[in-house]
Structure formats: structure tokens, C-alpha cells
Scaffold this active site. Structure first.
Site, mmCIF file in Angstrom:
data_model
loop_
_atom_site.group_PDB
_atom_site.id
_atom_site.type_symbol
_atom_site.label_atom_id
_atom_site.label_comp_id
_atom_site.label_asym_id
_atom_site.label_seq_id
_atom_site.Cartn_x
_atom_site.Cartn_y
_atom_site.Cartn_z
ATOM 1 N N PRO A 107 -21.966 73.896 14.844
ATOM 2 C CG PRO A 107 -21.342 75.734 16.120
ATOM 3 C CD PRO A 107 -20.778 74.638 15.296
ATOM 4 N N GLY A 132 -28.256 71.410 12.087
ATOM 5 C CA GLY A 132 -29.599 70.844 12.129
ATOM 6 C C GLY A 132 -29.852 69.850 13.235
ATOM 7 C CB THR A 175 -32.535 72.121 17.244
ATOM 8 O OG1 THR A 175 -31.472 72.522 18.112
ATOM 9 C CG2 THR A 175 -33.861 72.406 17.916
ATOM 10 C CG HIS A 184 -3.214 92.088 -0.655
ATOM 11 N ND1 HIS A 184 -2.210 92.024 0.284
ATOM 12 C CD2 HIS A 184 -4.055 91.056 -0.351
ATOM 13 C CE1 HIS A 184 -2.428 91.005 1.099
ATOM 14 N NE2 HIS A 184 -3.550 90.409 0.739
ATOM 15 C CD GLU A 185 -7.973 91.068 -1.844
ATOM 16 O OE1 GLU A 185 -8.154 89.866 -2.132
ATOM 17 O OE2 GLU A 185 -7.775 91.449 -0.677
ATOM 18 C CG HIS A 191 -4.779 86.826 -2.305
ATOM 19 N ND1 HIS A 191 -3.893 86.033 -1.610
ATOM 20 C CD2 HIS A 191 -5.077 87.877 -1.493
ATOM 21 C CE1 HIS A 191 -3.655 86.588 -0.428
ATOM 22 N NE2 HIS A 191 -4.360 87.717 -0.336
ATOM 23 C CG ASP A 231 -3.486 87.088 3.073
ATOM 24 O OD1 ASP A 231 -4.664 86.682 3.109
ATOM 25 O OD2 ASP A 231 -3.129 88.122 2.479
#
Length: 508
Positions: free
Chosen positions: A113, A116, A118, A337-338, A341, A412
């Protein structure tokens, strides 16, 4: 004079009615009721006439839609070339006659979806100087048998009539979400769907090469695999064109198209935005430019800055910033936590972190935005294992500092197990080449456990050596809520002179 006569009539009529009722003895009630009905009917007729006149002024001469050319569509160079080549059969009739080529009856555009499809259909109508008639697959589905088939006939009839009226040699009929009516027939009780599809197949068979005006059917779907084989065969949909997500060059082109009418600051680097928007569709990129303009207007800024564009990427990817108020302990846990990562991402792929944020967006309380430098379409076992390690970094950091995990790691783990599934299906595990349909739930559990437990152990060892970085970064993140990639790397002590960054923003 006319107003005076009107006033005299208004005053005389009530007097006449009273005179006839009282002195002459005529019952005027039926006369009054009849006169009221006649007057009401005349008023309604006059009102509808006025509305029709107003509607005629607005609708009598509808403004034709602005023509859309292929040059105004970015990010689909290969799809545009294939489509133009197919459309040339309509444009250059003398050539196809010379070589005895049968003109194409249908073109199928398949892809995700927002890529482009259409727009390509509209550009195809402009390129061939054809009448453009569009419909959606859902418009043909009704609970009453035969309605869908009738609407299919009406659609093609309308295309022929419009082309003849406009003195055009051809017409383009575009059906979006054609899988709604073109799905595989299973012999069940869906008689309405079957009749609609049968009528569509009949109409496509009836598109003769000598017929004028000539009809070209363009269908669009993001689920090509469920379409009926009778619809996909040559002679109906002769060309199947894949409209895929744009690459970096295509994303840059799309961004520049949508930036034409927006005031950008001179230092704005759209190429960098194209790098950060890996995996975005054309519709999402348009939304990025639109949201950046909204951010600039909200701040009463005269132009759009690079910061506005970066904020727009975060919003399109993860949603608007929310007003959730987390406790001090929750904020610290989310921050660690971040950081887990981010640290793992920099350790396995230096230079990949663009920003670490302790800001609630959508369903995430914090997030790390990665900065891919190049698109990647093939993945090795090592690369996928590193992706899993980055995903497990948040849970490992929580265990390292708190001794347990939280529900924030659920997404995660889903991502990690999805990567394991891809590895198994691609033959990148100890199982070798295997058919995933032969894998039982117990076998999947064993494979997931063996791979994820081993990688989690490696992640814990690597993060345990970075406790000082965690603590330094945590203080900055709790105070300022955001940490840029360059500043984070300086805290981590990594010299980013070469690397192979890749990835995308993943919320906690």
C-alpha cells in the site's frame, strides 16, 4: 407600483374570505385547505428548481482533474519503464499493426500500500491521451446477486461512452483493490463474487483489438497471490508490474517532489532524510513532508528545519508524542532499556544510532532511532544474529540492573522470533534447508530457545562491560530526554570512521 398592488391583494383576500364566510354563508375551510395544498406544492417545485439551478451552476461544468505525468511520480523508475513500454502499444498503432502485435488488454499493478499504483494508472491515462474511469473493488460487492455483475457492465459502458463523447481513441479503466472481486473461486456459496468475477472476465474477453474506442483495464492489488488464475492469464492481464517500496534514490526523489511547495531552510538535507526513512512508502514520505510543515507552523517558524523533518519521521513511524506521565522508576527502567538497544547497536554496527529518546510516542515509552546508510535486501546469518542481539539489548540491560525483565520487552521478543523464523526458512540455522511447514510447535520452541538463549548470553557479557557508559548516558537522558547519536558515541568512546550501519527505528 407592483409592491403596492401586492400589498392591496394581501389585505383584500382575508377581508373577502371573512365576508363570504360570515355574510354569504359559504364554508371557506375546504377552499382554504385546497389553496394551502396548491401553494405548498408550488413552493416545493420552485425550491427544487432553484436548488437544481444552483447545482447546475456548480456541476454543469465540472473542472477536469489536473493531468498527471510520469515525471511527477518518484521512486518507481523500473515500474514506470515497464508501464510505458506496455502503453506504447496503444500510442503507436502503426507499429503494432506492422509487426502483427495484439494490443494489451490488461495491466496488473501489484505492490504494498502507498507505493503509487493509483498515480501510475492516472499517469497512464494521460500518457495515452485516454479517458480515465476509476472504481474500487468494494463498489461491486453487494448482498444481492447480480448487482456486482451489472455494475461491471455499467463501468465498461461508461468508459466507452465517455471516450466517444470526448472523441478519444481509448479509455483506461482502473479498478483499485481488484482482489475483492478477483479472488480465487473455491466452489463455495459466494455466488455474488463468482458472478461479478465472471462478468469481469467476459468484459475483458470482449475487449477486441479492432474495437473503438479501445479499453485498457488496469488493476491494482497488494495481494496478487489470492487472485484467480483465469484473471491472471495472458489475454486478460498481459503484464504484471511490481510496484515496490522505493530505494534510497527513489525516496530522495519523492521527498523533493513533495518539498516543491514548502519553505525549507537552506541547511535542510533531504538525502539524509531519505537515508533515515528506510522502508517508507511514497505515501509515508508525503506524510513526513506534511507533518514537518505542521510542526513548523505549530512553532510559528518561517520555514521547515532539519529538526522538524526528523520529528516528522518519528511521528509517521511511531505516532504522535503522548502525555503519559511515568513514575521515576519507570522512566529510569525505560531509559536503561533503550540504552541497552543503543549500546548493542553501536557495538555490532558502529555509527548506526541516530538518536536515543526518553519520550513517549504511540505505544512506546522511549525509542532508539537508527540511521541506515544504505539499503539492504540480502541478509547473512551474522547480520541477522546482530539484529537479534540489538533487539535483546533492552531486556538484557533490565536484567543487568534490576535482575528481572518487564513487559516492555514483548515487542523486542516478537521481532527476535520473527528473525529466527526467517533464518530457519532461509536455511541459515543448524537445521539446514528445511520446509517450515514440517516444523512442529515443539520444534519451533527448541530452535527459538537454542538461538535466543545463546545470543542473550553474548549480549549480557558485552553489556556488562559497559556499565559506566550506561550510568553516564542515563544521567543525560533523564535530564534532557534526548541524546543525539554523536553525543552518545562520544560517551561510548567509539571512533566512527568506518562502519556498516543499517536498521530502522524500533520502539521499546
Amino acid at each position: 407600483m407592483r409592491n403596492y398592488a401586492k400589498e392591496m391583494a394581501i389585505g383584500f383576500i382575508p377581508v373577502l374570505i371573512l365576508f363570504l364566510q360570515i355574510f354569504v354563508g359559504i364554508n371557506m375551510i375546504p377552499v382554504l385547505l385546497f389553496a394551502g395544498l396548491i401553494g405548498g406544492a408550488l413552493y416545493l417545485v420552485r425550491s427544487r428548481g432553484n436548488l437544481a439551478a444552483v447545482g447546475g451552476e456548480r456541476k454543469g461544468k465540472p473542472r477536469p482533474p489536473a493531468p498527471l505525468s510520469f515525471d511527477e511520480i518518484g521512486g518507481q523508475e523500473r515500474a514506470k519503464q515497464e508501464l510505458i513500454e506496455a502503453l506504447d502499444f496503444l500510442v503507436h498503432e502503426e507499429r503494432i499493426t506492422k509487426f502483427g502485435i495484439r494490443p494489451l488488454k490488461g495491466i496488473l499493478l501489484a505492490g504494498p500500500p502507498g507505493t503509487g499504483k493509483t498515480l501510475l494508472a492516472k499517469a497512464a491515462a494521460h500518457y495515452t491521451d485516454s479517458v480515465y474511469v476509476a472504481a474500487s473493488g468494494s463498489e461491486f460487492v453487494e448482498m444481492y446477486v447480480g448487482v456486482g455483475a451489472s455494475r461491471i457492465r455499467d463501468l465498461f459502458r461508461e468508459a466507452r461512452q465517455k471516450a466517444a463523447k470526448a472523441d478519444k481513441k481509448s479509455a483506461v479503466v482502473f479498478i483499485d483493490e481488484i482482489d475483492v472481486i478477483g479472488g480465487k473461486r473455491d466452489g463455495g456459496q459466494h455466488k455474488e463474487y463468482d458472478q461479478t468475477l465472471n462478468q469481469l472476465l467476459t468484459e475483458m474477453d470482449g475487449i477486441h483489438t479492432s474495437e473503438k474506442p479501445r479499453i485498457l483495464l488496469i488493476g491494482a492489488t497488494n495481494r496478487k497471490e489470492i487472485l484467480d488464475s483465469a484473471l491472471l492469464r495472458p489475454g486478460r492481464f498481459d503484464r504484471h508490474i511490481t510496484v515496490d517500496l522505493p530505494d534510497k534514490k527513489g525516496r530522495d526523489h519523492i521527498l523533493r517532489i513533495h518539498a516543491r511547495n514548502k519553505p525549507l531552510q537552506e541547511e535542510v538535507n533531504l538525502e539524509k532524510i531519505a537515508e533515515e526513512s528506510f522502508g517508507f512508502s511514497g505515501a509515508q514520505l508525503e506524510s513526513v513532508m506534511n507533518e514537518s510543515a505542521i510542526y513548523a507552523m505549530r512553532e510559528e517558524s518561517e520555514s521547515i528545519s532539519q529538526r522538524h523533518l526528523s520529528m516528522a519521521i518519528d511521528k509517521v513511524m511511531m505516532g504522535e508524542r503522548t502525555d503519559r506521565e511515568a513514575t521515576k522508576e519507570e522512566r529510569e527502567r525505560v531509559a536503561l532499556h533503550e540504552l541497552g538497544h543503543a549500546i548493542m547497536a553501536e557495538l555490532v554496527r558502529p555509527g548506526s544510532v541516530s538518536q536515543v529518546a526518553l519520550l513517549p510516542r504511540g505505544q512506546a515509552l522511549g525509542y532508539v532511532r537508527h540511521n541506515p546508510q544504505q539499503d539492504r535486501y540480502l541478509y547473512t546469518r551474522r547480520f541477522l544474529e546482530e539484529q537479534i542481539m540489538v533487539a535483546l539489548g533492552g531486556a538484557a540491560a533490565e536484567e543487568l540492573f534490576y535482575g528481572d525483565r518487564s513487559t516492555g520487552s514483548r515487542g523486542d521478543f516478537d521481532q527476535a522470533m520473527s528473525i529466527v523464523r526467517s533464518m530457519v526458512e532461509s536455511g541459515l540455522t543448524e537445521l539446514g534447508i528445511t520446509d517450515s511447514s514440517m516444523m512442529t510447535p515443539d520444534k519451533w520452541a527448541i530452535v527459538n530457545s537454542s538461538i535466543l538463549d545463546e545470543l542473550m548470553s553474548r549480549v549480557k557479557v558485552m553489556l556488562s562491560e559497559q556499565k559506566e557508559v550506561f550510568l553516564r548516558s542515563l544521567e543525560v537522558l533523564k535530564t534532557e530526554e534526548t541524546l543525539s547519536g554523536d553525543r552518545f558515541r562520544s560517551l561510548l568512546g567509539i571512533d566512527v570512521t568506518a562502519g556498516d550501519p543499517d536498521g530502522e527505528s524500533k520502539p521499546a
